[in-house]
Write a protein that holds these residues in place. Structure first.
Motif, PDB file in Angstrom:
ATOM      1  N   GLY A  51      -0.654   2.232  -6.239  1.00 37.66           N
ATOM      2  CA  GLY A  51      -1.075   3.354  -5.415  1.00 37.66           C
ATOM      3  C   GLY A  51      -2.249   3.003  -4.528  1.00 37.66           C
ATOM      4  N   TYR A  52      -2.306   3.676  -3.375  1.00 33.34           N
ATOM      5  CA  TYR A  52      -3.393   3.485  -2.420  1.00 33.34           C
ATOM      6  C   TYR A  52      -3.768   4.819  -1.791  1.00 33.34           C
ATOM      7  N   VAL A  53      -5.034   4.928  -1.421  1.00 29.53           N
ATOM      8  CA  VAL A  53      -5.490   6.055  -0.627  1.00 29.53           C
ATOM      9  C   VAL A  53      -4.812   5.939   0.736  1.00 29.53           C
ATOM     10  N   ASP A  54      -4.330   7.042   1.267  1.00 29.28           N
ATOM     11  CA  ASP A  54      -3.611   7.039   2.550  1.00 29.28           C
ATOM     12  C   ASP A  54      -4.610   7.040   3.705  1.00 29.28           C
ATOM     13  N   ARG A  55      -5.217   5.871   3.905  1.00 28.98           N
ATOM     14  CA  ARG A  55      -6.251   5.741   4.938  1.00 28.98           C
ATOM     15  C   ARG A  55      -6.331   4.281   5.363  1.00 28.98           C
ATOM     16  N   CYS A  56      -6.070   4.025   6.637  1.00 32.43           N
ATOM     17  CA  CYS A  56      -6.147   2.655   7.155  1.00 32.43           C
ATOM     18  C   CYS A  56      -7.614   2.236   7.262  1.00 32.43           C
ATOM     19  N   THR A 105      -7.708   1.008   0.060  1.00 33.16           N
ATOM     20  CA  THR A 105      -8.448   1.472  -1.112  1.00 33.16           C
ATOM     21  C   THR A 105      -7.450   1.775  -2.225  1.00 33.16           C
ATOM     22  N   PRO A 106      -7.583   1.092  -3.377  1.00 34.57           N
ATOM     23  CA  PRO A 106      -6.640   1.330  -4.470  1.00 34.57           C
ATOM     24  C   PRO A 106      -6.745   2.773  -4.989  1.00 34.57           C
ATOM     25  N   TRP A 107      -5.616   3.300  -5.421  1.00 35.17           N
ATOM     26  CA  TRP A 107      -5.539   4.589  -6.105  1.00 35.17           C
ATOM     27  C   TRP A 107      -4.926   4.294  -7.469  1.00 35.17           C
ATOM     28  N   PRO A 108      -5.704   4.352  -8.531  1.00 34.89           N
ATOM     29  CA  PRO A 108      -5.182   3.990  -9.849  1.00 34.89           C
ATOM     30  C   PRO A 108      -4.088   4.951 -10.324  1.00 34.89           C
ATOM     31  N   ILE A 116       4.987   9.316 -13.140  1.00 34.60           N
ATOM     32  CA  ILE A 116       3.862   8.692 -12.442  1.00 34.60           C
ATOM     33  C   ILE A 116       2.632   9.554 -12.698  1.00 34.60           C
ATOM     34  N   VAL A 117       1.558   8.908 -13.180  1.00 31.96           N
ATOM     35  CA  VAL A 117       0.350   9.618 -13.601  1.00 31.96           C
ATOM     36  C   VAL A 117      -0.864   8.903 -13.015  1.00 31.96           C
ATOM     37  N   THR A 118      -1.871   9.667 -12.588  1.00 32.52           N
ATOM     38  CA  THR A 118      -3.116   9.044 -12.135  1.00 32.52           C
ATOM     39  C   THR A 118      -3.818   8.418 -13.327  1.00 32.52           C
ATOM     40  N   ALA A 119      -4.474   7.295 -13.087  1.00 34.60           N
ATOM     41  CA  ALA A 119      -5.128   6.544 -14.171  1.00 34.60           C
ATOM     42  C   ALA A 119      -6.635   6.510 -13.968  1.00 34.60           C
TER      43      ALA A 119
END
Length: 119
Positions: A51-56, A105-108, A116-119
């Motif tokens: 996962g990643y934050v949706d931001r270039c 930016t990683p999204w854990p 799918i669960v946030t970590a």
């Protein structure tokens, strides 16, 4: 005017079934949190996800110009729809374009009991 976008999420938020994201595809998620809205995306890699934050990192814009349009046509890399920057799926590192030395930016996120669960 304030920006109500946040760039991290608490752990333990269930996003949905792993089956909602096709193998080798990506999916956008927007979470409404107390502090504001979080925009992120996941890429399915077999039975796992990254996962990643949706931001270039180049311009700070969301990567996709179309819903869930985060990958190159062959699915080999993440692409910024605005300036064609390419990013490695596994690490988020810039592979080419106007972002040398930068990374997404990683999204854990993880897969737990088929969801799918946030970590």
């Amino acid at each position: 005017m304030s920006d109500d976008r946040v760039f991290a999420t608490p752990a333990g938020v269930t996003l949905g079934p792993l089956g909602d994201v096709a193998e080798g595809a990506a999916r956008n998620y927007v979470l409404q949190l107390r502090a504001g809205r979080f925009h992120g995306f996941v890429v399915r890699t077999g039975d796992g996800v990254v996962g990643y934050v949706d931001r270039c990192p180049h311009m700070g814009l969301p990567l996709a110009q179309t819903l869930d349009g985060y990958l190159t046509p062959d699915g080999s890399a993440i692409v910024c729809g605005w300036h064609a920057a390419l990013f490695d799926i596994a690490s988020g590192a810039c592979l080419g374009g106007p972002c040398p030395g930068q990374s997404l930016t990683p999204w854990p996120v993880t897969v737990r009991d088929g969801a799918i669960v946030t970590a």
